[in-house]
Design a protein around this motif. Sequence first.
Motif, mmCIF file in Angstrom:
data_model
loop_
_atom_site.group_PDB
_atom_site.id
_atom_site.type_symbol
_atom_site.label_atom_id
_atom_site.label_comp_id
_atom_site.label_asym_id
_atom_site.label_seq_id
_atom_site.Cartn_x
_atom_site.Cartn_y
_atom_site.Cartn_z
ATOM 1 N N GLY A 38 26.720 30.828 49.442
ATOM 2 C CA GLY A 38 25.266 30.820 49.299
ATOM 3 C C GLY A 38 24.783 29.831 48.273
ATOM 4 N N GLU A 39 25.539 29.696 47.190
ATOM 5 C CA GLU A 39 25.130 28.751 46.157
ATOM 6 C C GLU A 39 25.231 27.314 46.655
ATOM 7 O OE1 GLU A 39 26.304 27.565 41.554
ATOM 8 O OE2 GLU A 39 27.634 28.760 42.785
ATOM 9 N N GLN A 40 26.262 27.000 47.421
ATOM 10 C CA GLN A 40 26.481 25.632 47.835
ATOM 11 C C GLN A 40 25.633 25.228 49.035
ATOM 12 O OE1 GLN A 40 30.636 24.424 48.052
ATOM 13 N NE2 GLN A 40 31.250 26.195 46.802
ATOM 14 N N ILE A 41 25.283 26.171 49.850
ATOM 15 C CA ILE A 41 24.547 25.831 51.080
ATOM 16 C C ILE A 41 23.066 26.201 50.989
ATOM 17 C CG2 ILE A 41 24.737 27.970 52.408
ATOM 18 C CD1 ILE A 41 25.616 26.307 54.773
ATOM 19 N N CYS A 42 22.670 26.708 49.868
ATOM 20 C CA CYS A 42 21.288 27.195 49.717
ATOM 21 C C CYS A 42 20.276 26.104 50.014
ATOM 22 C CB CYS A 42 21.106 27.736 48.302
ATOM 23 S SG CYS A 42 19.403 28.176 47.906
ATOM 24 N N ASP A 43 20.484 24.944 49.446
ATOM 25 C CA ASP A 43 19.520 23.856 49.614
ATOM 26 C C ASP A 43 19.335 23.504 51.082
ATOM 27 O OD1 ASP A 43 17.775 21.888 49.051
ATOM 28 O OD2 ASP A 43 19.106 20.679 47.828
ATOM 29 N N ARG A 44 20.484 23.350 51.825
ATOM 30 C CA ARG A 44 20.405 22.982 53.229
ATOM 31 C C ARG A 44 19.812 24.105 54.077
ATOM 32 N NH1 ARG A 44 20.924 18.590 56.519
ATOM 33 N NH2 ARG A 44 22.729 17.864 55.330
#
Length: 1530
Positions: free
Chosen positions: A193-199
């Motif tokens: 969730g932290e790594q893909i949140c922006d996308r």
Amino acid sequence: MYSEWASLQQEIQTDASNVSVLHKFPEGVGREVAGSIVKMLAKNLSMATSSDQPSNLHTDKDVQWTMEILCYSLSLPLNEGSIVIECVNVYCEWLSAFTEPKSCVPSPVINDPNHYGQVMLQHLQNLFVTRPGAAQDQIGRQVVHCHRVLRVIQSVARHSAVLTRETWDCLLKFLLAINDSLLAPPVTKDSVGEQICDRAISVLFEVLLLACNKSFPSPPMWKTLHDMCAQWRHHEAVVIQWHRVNVALLSRVITFMYGPNHPQLHINEDDASLIPDTMSEECISQCWFRLLHVLSNPVDLAHPSVISNTPKFLHHALTNGIDPEQHPCLANLPQIFYQAMRSVSLLVDALLGLNSRSDVDLVPSVLNRQTSFGQPGSTPPPQRRSKGQSSGKVSRNVNITPTRHSSITSISTSGGLSQFNFELHTNLANTRPRVNSLLHLFGAWLIEAATIGVKGQGSQPRALSRSRTTSFHLEHQPLTTNVSLRHSTHLPDEVHPNMATDPNEQNEAGRAEACGTLCRIFCSIRTQEEVLPVYLSRFYFVLYHGLDLEKNPSGSTLMNIICNSSDLLRVDLDGVMMLLPRILNVLEAILPELNPKFKQDDHVMVVELRKASIHLLLSMLCLPLHFKSLPIKSLFGDRVGSSVVTFLSLKMRMIEVLLRALTVETDPNNTQMLLGGLSLCVYDFALCEEAEQTLQQEESDPQGSPPVVDKQSNAPLSADATDSAQGLFCHAASIVSNRLLASWKLDLNIALAAIEVLLGLAKVHLNRTNFLMGKRTVNWICEFILYQCSRPAPSHSKDLHSMIVAAFHCLGIWLVEHSYLLHDKECLQGVLEVLELGISGAKSQKDEESADRDIVVDEPPSTPRSPLIRRHSPGSTRRSKTERDSGISHDAVDRVMRQNRASDVPQLKGEKELKPVSLRVKDAAEGLLTIIMDHVGSFPPPCGPESLCSLLDESSLLQYCKGGVTPDNNTHFRYFVLEGSTIIALYEQPLGNNQDPLPTVTALIRGPFGRHAWTMQLRHQPRQKKTAVKTQLSNVPRPKPGNTETPPHNIKQMHFPEETQYVEQVQADQSIPKLDSTLQQESANIEKMKLIIEQQVAFEKSVQDRTEEERKKMPFPNPDTECSAPRISDNLQTARLFLSHYGFLTLDALKSASNTSRPPSLVMLRPTAAGLLQDLETLDMIPSRTADTVHIFYVKSGQKQALEILTNVTRKHNVVPAFLEFLRSLGWPVDVKRHAGWTGNTSTSWKIQGDLNEQDDVYPGDTGGSLYDGQKQVLYWADVSTEVAFVVPSPDTYNNSNQRTERAAGDGTLMNPASMEIKPARTSSPRLSETRSGKMKSLSLDLDGPPADRPVSLRTITPTESIIGSRRLGRGTSYINHVDTKVFIVWLESYEDWQHFPSGDLLPVTSTGLEPGVTTISSARQVEPSVFTIYIHALHNGLYRIHMQGQVGKMALAVPLVDGMVTSRRTLGPLVRQTAINICRRKRLESDLYQPPHMRRKIKIKEIVDKHSYDMTEAEFYTALFKSNYSPSG
């Protein structure tokens, strides 16, 4: 907004459509089946083979069975990476059925893509499920697969044309589901969730916008989005993407809602592509408003208890046994809260049209020290996203570009650090929304955020925001000014001004941003715009606590409020004066010292903070003397026992802040603003005291009394001396003079501003003048000139000389206004020494006292003295601060001392080599010398300040000669030139004075400083004041003889001396016989002789007796014998006597120097030469003072057309009475035909056109100022060096301008494009003899003459002028007599109208005749002059707001008025007039080609001498002098 609709959140979270039938079997069975099937499917994909192979799945049953396998495969653990990868590849290929189906896609999917697409989206949810216990590399692979799926879905949403409404809903549910599963739980480090949140969130918002364009989501869907986003707010990327979408939508909303005149919000292409081009305006508006509120209340981000009150946080707390509010991921909430408030602030700025917020990022330093949880992966770094991944790219820069401004700035939305710039906060769009509208939209969030940490305030706004999250918009109530704030604010009863506040430093940045945004909103109020009392009360509550120095130690909130509230006191906000004491407290903590007393925000420059503070100070300086003893109400009501604060009680505090700020300020712009404020205070104080004393004198002493000069005021001023106008005057003069000598002497703009302040102080009239302070001020100005002149040669520049020229002018004004200063010997000597230095370049001698002192650098001396240089000992290597700062070396010091010691014999003027600092300085010093000799103590002259010169010329003088008959030519005048710079016209006939026929000569003296007429008589007796004896030309008579006789004297006649009888005789004496012996021989003859003698004696006695008798009978003295005086000669040649008596008729004066081309000291002109009279007329039309013109306009609310603006002044009812009062304060009205000075146009200036004895014309009294349009009357003001005409153009002026333009275009005459002045191509000017009439007439400027007779400024420069111009200017061969600068004064009913004032359309009605001319119409090119505009807007409280606009060159705008100043009614006229004069004076100093009037007159005299002088020898000169009709051959 969606309270009536049900949310789909529960349905989405409990949806089991992503569960496969294989989940019912053991895990090993499912993995084995899935592995075999998926590998076979992957072999048929286009990416696995070189050519596409058709799918073997031909029926729906086949596809459904296969999809069950794929659904299960997507839920496998990450250690089965190959199976998951193949499943992702299969579904990504099959999703191409929505766009361009490939052959590997099964035919049932191609035939019904919506049905199978919905199923695939449900199955793909398994990919985004977090796998507990996964390794970091496995999480990385999962993130990559998720990114690929999101890109495919994004492509399908963009390009598919077959999506049905059900598919769009399914697509949105899929994105909501995966975002909820990834973002709703608390953030863990390096999680999916932290790594893909922006996308994920960016794709959600983009697909949502696409769905709105093609299939607008239902209300339940919006409700679901709203509820779910409220649970994702602890992610910074959510707020950033929310801002990105809002800005993209707002850019389109601004375009169609406010039109092209509103500054457009330009964003990059990636953000602009989020909005489909086909989306309708209604759809865009709906999307923007809905998405703006999708995060619910952004202020919740400041409360961890609210953010952590979600099911996922509670579940995590129960699982791990920790308090949900203490989760590490919530440590980043202050930064997210700031980002949210920052986003709201940027949206508000875009709506206001500010091009300023792009470079502003007020991030408190506490955020830099804070370490947020998961910082490396909270927002994906830019390097993780390739350029092709534009859909997920976070837009960090948004540009706001006003359509009317050229500056383009960028807005940082990522919390990047940037510096605050005050200048970019001022240009509000004229099409901006109203204050109430902005507060309806953002008010609830901003006010709640601005009151975070204020005890007793947290519950009330939150309760209000819960019930209505969109705004504070209450039921509209009529605006009443007497509403109690306690009732209008609805504050809780326990709120008290003394209650303690406990601001949360972590949220201070967001609170500061909210406070600054509120200030900008309220400062954007329009004229006559009303704000709801509920908003005003809450805003004042915010500022009351935000300006509390004790409860805001961090300083961020204070600095944001001050920096964004510069217009707070100069807009008409009801009740804003209640905050005046609080604002003054903050200014006292900022301005008196360079560094604020509170903790400074590193990202707000101190210079910008001080600039905003100075603007606030300038807007409150006039309040104490305007409202005086009026009490200032408290925000919470007056407490029992508390002292009442009045406006007058704050006066001394304001003055103290101003003086201390001026002492420590180092920024040039801030210093000039403070100098303008100081001038305002002195003027306001002095005029207020004068008005009060006038009222008292009218009651007690109707006759009044003149000002008193206090020559005994030598005591130092006390600390409270500024409580009077005289004390403030002395403080102002002392501070400005000291700082000018200590710190400002090297800065051009500050030095000019300081000199302008001193010049303005000279014109302040006090009832009691301090003699010592005036003497010190004059001496300080002299010291400034001495220092600047003594600087080394490399330091000398045009700017330095401009400062010296301005100082000379200031010194002249001081001496004229305070003529008593020259009665002091020391003051007179100091001034004359400075004059000598300016003219010759060196002083003849320095006094002994000054020979032992250094140049004043840091502090001027306490007593008036001249600054000199101390000579150090030969072995000394010490350098003084003066030498270090200015670069003066020991050699320079010794050289100066060797050049002029106190013990040296004074060097006479004739022996001194003239080496002035520059010719400009020499000209200024000569002008000051003329002022001292001609005008100090005698200005204004008896004929008034309209003319410093005589109004008589040859024509008017000849009317009063003997007989009263004007001759046909001017042969009675004899013209001589003295020293090549003075033309003297001598008339030898008495001017009709037959009763006193004395030798009379009348002289018309034309010099560099004007024309003067003198009549001189030769008298043998002095004029006696107390005798009535008629004085006439007569010789001194002989003394009267006395009628007395002298007594007779009986004298015995002797033939020999008496001594001979005592000498003894000798024998030799006997050798000569005696007479007796001889007589005896001639006795007969002797007797005969005796008889004759006796007869003769008797006869003579008788005659004597008879004569004596006759003498006694005759009168005494005898008229026949008495001597008489000779006849008086009437041919006295008085011209020759004049030249002789004044020492001009010498042989040396008639000889030319052998080594120079200069003419002799005395030159005779041809009185009958052709063109001499025309050249004299041209010379007379070159004024001896500078002439400026100021045009005044009145603009009613909303007017934009030039003709509409000009029509306002035609009737009195069209303008406010204050405008007419303002006009009368600028100058006095004069009749154009009877005015001898400047009238605003060269065609009517410097000449009297009508008869002075004629009755005054009758002028209409109901005009609104059009009477002063320059046709009949103008408003005029003049001092010893400047004359100003204030013209109010009218429609007649506009029509006349158009007619001149049409005539010029029709007959081919020469036209000045800038002024629309028409000049006929070739017209001979009438001679003086042809214009004789019975009326008195003054010489006029020959504007229409041939090239030889045309004024210098309007024709080709002669070779002589070319030499002079190039020698003086150092470059070029031409000079100008006028700087093409227009000064407009515009009275605005609505302040916002300054943005569209048609200054260019009004230029044709501002012609003065001094604009640069052209040769032909075909070569004419439109040259726009520089226009400086002073806008005046009347506030509701009776004060006036000033706005300055102009093309600022090297020299900034002049003082005393500065942009944003608020002035009083009594000071408005004098300050506007002085500012307009200073603007024109600075433009003249800035010009490279401008020459002062006396230099232009000197050049014209040189031209006349070269053109009309006799070339003759000494003998021929004397012959021509004795014979009036002599004509030499030369």
